[in-house]
Design a protein around this motif. Structure first.
Motif, PDB file in Angstrom:
ATOM      1  N   SER A 121       0.857  -1.234  -0.257  1.00 30.16           N
ATOM      2  CA  SER A 121      -0.072   0.099  -0.133  1.00 30.16           C
ATOM      3  C   SER A 121       0.975   1.240   0.244  1.00 30.16           C
ATOM      4  CB  SER A 121      -0.850   0.045   1.381  1.00 30.16           C
ATOM      5  OG  SER A 121      -0.113   0.150   2.650  1.00 30.16           O
TER       6      SER A 121
ATOM      7  N   CYS B  63      -0.179  -2.687  -6.923  1.00 24.98           N
ATOM      8  CA  CYS B  63      -1.199  -3.687  -5.729  1.00 24.98           C
ATOM      9  C   CYS B  63      -1.374  -5.166  -6.870  1.00 24.98           C
ATOM     10  CB  CYS B  63      -2.280  -2.630  -5.425  1.00 24.98           C
ATOM     11  SG  CYS B  63      -2.148  -1.120  -5.405  1.00 24.98           S
TER      12      CYS B  63
ATOM     13  N   THR C 299      -8.471  -4.393  -4.418  1.00 24.89           N
ATOM     14  CA  THR C 299      -7.752  -3.662  -4.437  1.00 24.89           C
ATOM     15  C   THR C 299      -9.426  -2.247  -4.370  1.00 24.89           C
ATOM     16  OG1 THR C 299      -7.208  -2.764  -6.523  1.00 24.89           O
ATOM     17  CG2 THR C 299      -5.783  -3.234  -5.152  1.00 24.89           C
TER      18      THR C 299
ATOM     19  N   ILE D 156      -6.804  -2.016   0.347  1.00 22.25           N
ATOM     20  CA  ILE D 156      -6.256  -3.453  -0.371  1.00 22.25           C
ATOM     21  C   ILE D 156      -6.773  -4.464   0.955  1.00 22.25           C
ATOM     22  CG2 ILE D 156      -4.311  -1.934  -1.384  1.00 22.25           C
ATOM     23  CD1 ILE D 156      -2.123  -3.336   0.293  1.00 22.25           C
TER      24      ILE D 156
END
Length: 254
Positions: free
Chosen positions: A7, A35, A43, A56
């Motif tokens: 993140s 991500c 996400t 996330i």
């Protein structure tokens, strides 16, 4: 990588993109791809021109949320290009957490073009637009001087943390006042070409383009916000030009 590291990397990349003129959908897509490439299961990303919220979900079902406020935005497409390249490398290469953060810091802290080149470019743009809109070479020289002055004024007011609306009011006021003064002194008869050419340096072309692209991409809220910002800037420019035209033209008979 841990969820916190994933993140953090995605948020830092999103911040650099958004604060340097990237479109909202580009920020959203880049953060999502990063991500997922680094191991996130899902996400949730919400991007506005002045704020990013990132959530996330990692393998053990843990959910991590980060939010960041954008306090200063500008235009540096070189940084956007470099961050885009880094984003692709993160997705396709095995880069460590520290390597990614080091590259982000290097890109974000890279110096812009020398200040004298920025001022000269601003002035030359005003000069060329004055020619484009029907002015003579002498008119374009006046446009060059106006562009030079507007750039210095904008940077000075930006250092004082002036509001962008008032910065553009003063820029339009400078353009119209100098053009009218030049006409009063007999240096030009094309006041309109000089004013229009000079204020073209203030027109928020990137904001208008990004607004349309965001709306087309489905980011309606961000697109409308950027469009309203562009309209306010345009209103500020028009207000600044209208003040000397209304007050000085009748007095000087220009």
């Amino acid at each position: 990588m841990t969820g916190s590291q994933i993140s953090h990397v995605a948020m830092e990349i999103g911040i650099v993109l958004l604060s340097n003129g990237a479109e909202t959908y580009r920020v959203d897509e880049s953060m999502h791809r990063i991500c997922m490439a680094m191991g996130a299961c899902d996400t949730d990303i919400f991007v506005l021109p002045s704020n990013i919220i990132l959530g996330i979900t990692i393998g053990n079902g843990k959910h991590i949320t980060r939010t960041r406020r954008i306090h200063a935005r500008g235009i540096d497409l070189k940084k956007v290009e470099f961050i885009n390249n880094l984003s692709r490398r993160v997705c396709y290469e095995d880069l460590s957490y520290s390597e990614i953060l080091t590259e982000i810091h290097t890109i974000n802290s890279s110096p812009p073009y020398p200040y004298y080149l920025q001022v000269l470019a601003f002035a030359f743009v005003a000069q060329m637009f004055s020619l484009f809109f029907g002015g003579t070479f002498q008119d374009s020289s006046i446009g060059f001087i106006i562009g030079f002055g507007i750039k210095l004024q904008m940077d000075f007011m930006a250092r004082l943390e002036g509001n962008i609306f008032f910065i553009n009011i003063v820029g339009g006021l400078i353009a119209a006042t100098v053009a009218l003064a030049a006409s009063r002194l007999g240096l030009t008869s094309h006041v309109d070409a000089i004013i229009i050419g000079s204020i073209m340096t203030l027109v928020p072309g990137l904001s208008i383009t990004n607004s349309i692209r965001d709306i087309i991409a489905g980011d309606y809220l961000s697109g409308i916000m950027k469009g309203v910002e562009a309209l306010l800037i345009g209103a500020g420019i028009a207000t600044g030009v209208a003040i000397p035209l209304s007050l000085l033209s009748p007095i000087w008979g220009v």
